[in-house]
Write an enzyme that holds these catalytic residues in place. Structure first.
Site, short mmCIF file in Angstrom:
data_model
loop_
_atom_site.label_atom_id
_atom_site.label_comp_id
_atom_site.label_asym_id
_atom_site.label_seq_id
_atom_site.Cartn_x
_atom_site.Cartn_y
_atom_site.Cartn_z
N ASP A 105 38.12 38.07 53.36
CA ASP A 105 38.20 37.54 52.01
C ASP A 105 38.29 36.02 52.12
O ASP A 105 39.10 35.50 52.88
CB ASP A 105 39.48 38.10 51.34
CG ASP A 105 39.27 38.43 49.88
OD1 ASP A 105 38.77 37.55 49.16
OD2 ASP A 105 39.62 39.55 49.47
N ASP B 291 36.34 35.20 46.84
CA ASP B 291 37.22 35.35 45.69
C ASP B 291 36.84 34.38 44.56
O ASP B 291 36.67 33.18 44.81
CB ASP B 291 38.66 35.06 46.16
CG ASP B 291 39.71 35.45 45.15
OD1 ASP B 291 39.82 36.63 44.84
OD2 ASP B 291 40.42 34.54 44.67
N GLU C 72 32.79 37.44 44.36
CA GLU C 72 33.47 38.04 43.20
C GLU C 72 33.16 37.10 42.04
O GLU C 72 33.53 35.94 42.06
CB GLU C 72 34.97 38.14 43.42
CG GLU C 72 35.63 38.93 42.29
CD GLU C 72 37.07 38.54 42.03
OE1 GLU C 72 37.81 39.34 41.44
OE2 GLU C 72 37.48 37.42 42.40
N HIS D 269 41.39 46.38 44.41
CA HIS D 269 42.84 46.12 44.35
C HIS D 269 43.27 45.49 43.03
O HIS D 269 44.45 45.25 42.84
CB HIS D 269 43.22 45.21 45.52
CG HIS D 269 42.58 43.85 45.40
ND1 HIS D 269 41.21 43.65 45.50
CD2 HIS D 269 43.11 42.64 45.16
CE1 HIS D 269 40.96 42.38 45.31
NE2 HIS D 269 42.08 41.73 45.11
N ASP D 270 42.31 45.17 42.15
CA ASP D 270 42.64 44.56 40.86
C ASP D 270 42.49 45.54 39.70
O ASP D 270 42.80 45.20 38.55
CB ASP D 270 41.72 43.37 40.56
CG ASP D 270 41.96 42.20 41.47
OD1 ASP D 270 43.09 42.07 41.99
OD2 ASP D 270 41.02 41.40 41.67
O1 ISL Z 1 42.80 41.43 37.68
C1 ISL Z 1 42.52 40.40 37.09
C2 ISL Z 1 43.43 39.75 36.18
O2 ISL Z 1 43.40 40.41 34.98
C3 ISL Z 1 41.29 39.77 37.31
O3 ISL Z 1 40.93 38.92 36.29
C4 ISL Z 1 41.43 38.99 38.59
O4 ISL Z 1 42.42 38.02 38.49
C5 ISL Z 1 40.12 38.34 38.85
O5 ISL Z 1 39.25 39.39 39.09
C6 ISL Z 1 40.21 37.48 40.08
O6 ISL Z 1 40.65 38.22 41.16
C7 ISL Z 1 40.77 37.63 42.40
O7 ISL Z 1 41.44 36.39 42.37
C8 ISL Z 1 42.81 36.42 42.03
C9 ISL Z 1 43.60 37.52 42.75
O8 ISL Z 1 44.84 37.69 42.12
C10 ISL Z 1 42.85 38.83 42.75
O9 ISL Z 1 43.57 39.80 43.50
C11 ISL Z 1 41.51 38.57 43.32
O10 ISL Z 1 40.74 39.72 43.51
C12 ISL Z 1 43.36 35.07 42.40
O11 ISL Z 1 43.05 34.78 43.74
#
Ligand code: ISL
Length: 475
Positions: free
Chosen positions: A98, A200, A258, A330-331
């Protein structure tokens, strides 16, 4: 040009802190992953995406990195990672890491230096701005994790920008020194033998020049900083520069962005090999079919809409672009509990969802436990949650006198912790994840849903996923 390997591959996402604990501290770790490589090889997956294991204060479970070239002691050592890469390779499995470079941790030495004065060599490695005349933040953007997107720094006597938590300051990609420090670090990792990166929130690296206020609805505390920071004017330029500096001279790499704000039109550009940006990207369109307004606001699942979205992405990317296919990560809450039926038709729902996803054109991603038909966790109380997104939101609802019970219903269904409970390996204590109490509770349904029983059952969800992986390889 020959077909890239990832076009016939299935990826598997590991959230290391919840995958397998090897040292009895209640957190999953790299040696735990090594111990489960045979399981992954048996499933047949080709590439593992590891959520962040770098040195980190763990404010956002590792998405806040304080040293990109060190492993957090929670997860192990660089030597463990070298061993993981080699052990995976010997089973024909690649590793992608990541890459979290829209922001770093506020404990990264870059930020500490940047914050130390207004004229140090890294003074503009992050976004700094003076307070308005009344002392308020420089613009109206809200953070995704509640509150303002700006935080006052007492040493520098300025605000810094953080789209996510205040421990995740945004790196200033306008500065070429920042970009080349990132490329250098990426090359260092690729030289170690990893195959590529999941990037990310990479669609946030170019902000609107001048960081103007975002549109603000009446009655809302903050304006829309998302619109002012996603798909910015230099995004393509930065991705192309990264491609040139990191990937152009290498063979066999894989990149997946992402991409909040990804549309089929943008994706067609970004994933067109001729445009030299990314191999593929995650969009969020299908994840919004049961939400309205805020991510916590649930509306009935709309199958017709879901089909239309998946169809549109297939058609518009056609044979020029390339899709990333996912339900879980994971989100997101567990798809089975979200779009399916996680009680009487749990197995049927899991197989149906898997079949739909894996029959599409693109690279499918399996998130740990999805291949077992793992479900959302039966959260009852706010004390059971660990995710800062949920906890910050709860604190802000409470502070503003809002309805915390209604908010809890949102966390129960959509909370990210649903996907972060430990992998259910077997029927022993803690589902075989750890011999200590885990950092987040194991789902009590592990006695029924676990890997040990499914790998020997030809009709299990696991067996179905294994078939789908085989089909992809024989395509
Ligand atoms: O789950 C979300 C919040 O509601 C998504 O908007 C998420 O924050 C977004 O997809 C970005 O995610 C990534 O960056 C974030 C991290 O917290 C997430 O785990 C990651 O996948 C910040 O680094």
């Amino acid at each position: 040009m020959s077909t890239p390997w990832w076009k016939n591959a299935v990826a598997y996402q590991i959230y290391p802190r919840s995958f397998q604990d090897s040292n009895g501290d209640g957190f999953g770790d790299v040696r735990g992953i090594i111990s489960r490589l045979d399981y992954l090889a048996d499933l047949g997956v080709d590439v593992l995406w590891l959520s962040p294991i770098y040195k980190s204060p763990q404010d956002d479970n590792g998405y806040d990195i304080s040293d990109y070239r060190e492993i957090d002691p929670l997860f192990g050592t660089l030597a463990d990672v070298d061993e993981l890469i080699a052990e995976a390779q010997s089973r024909g499995i690649r590793i992608i890491m990541d890459l979290v470079v829209n922001h770093s941790s506020d404990e990264h030495e870059w930020f500490i230096e940047s914050a130390s004065s207004k004229d140090n060599p890294k003074a503009d490695w992050y976004y700094w701005a003076d307070a308005k005349a009344d002392g308020s933040p420089p613009n109206n953007w809200g953070s995704f994790f509640s509150g303002s997107a700006w935080h006052w720094h007492p040493i520098r006597e300025q605000y810094f920008l953080h789209l996510f938590s205040k421990k995740q300051p945004d790196l200033n990609w306008e500065n070429p020194d920042v970009r080349f420090a990132v490329y250098d670090m990426m090359n260092w990792w690729l030289d170690k033998g990893i195959a590529g990166f999941r990037m990310d929130v990479i669609s946030f690296i170019s902000k609107q020049p001048g960081l103007p206020d975002g549109p603000q609805n009446p009655g809302e505390e903050f304006g829309n900083g998302y619109l002012m920071s996603v798909n910015g004017p230099r995004m393509y330029e930065f991705l192309q520069e990264m491609h040139r500096e990191v990937f152009a001279h290498r063979e066999g790499t894989m990149t997946v962005g992402e991409m909040p704000g990804f549309t089929p039109e943008i994706a067609l550009d970004v994933t067109d090999p001729a445009k030299k940006m990314l191999d593929m990207g995650f969009h969020f369109d299908h994840m919004g079919v049961d939400q309205s307004g805020s991510k916590w606001n649930r509306i009935p699942f709309d199958l017709v809409k879901l089909k239309a979205i998946l169809g549109e992405w297939q058609e518009k990317l056609g044979t020029t672009g390339w899709n990333s296919l996912y339900w879980d990560n994971h989100d997101q809450p567990r798809v089975l509990s979200r779009f399916g039926n996680d009680h009487e038709y749990r197995v049927e729902s899991a197989k149906c969802l898997a079949t739909v996803l894996h029959m599409h054109r693109g690279t499918p991603y399996i998130y740990q436990g999805e291949e077992l038909g793992m479900t959302n966790y039966p959260f009852k109380d706010i004390s059971e949650f660990r995710d800062l997104e949920t906890l910050n939101h709860h604190a802000s609802v409470k502070a503003s006198g809002g309805d915390t019970n209604q908010a809890l219903a949102g966390y129960q269904f959509f909370g990210r912790d649903n996907a972060r409970t430990p992998v259910q390996w077997d029927t022993t204590a803690q589902a075989g994840f750890s011999n200590a109490e885990p950092w987040i509770a194991v789902n009590p349904n592990y006695l029924e849903i676990n890997a040990a029983s499914q790998v020997k059952d030809p009709n299990s969800v696991w067996a179905h996923y294994k078939h789908l992986v085989e089909l992809r390889h024989n395509d």
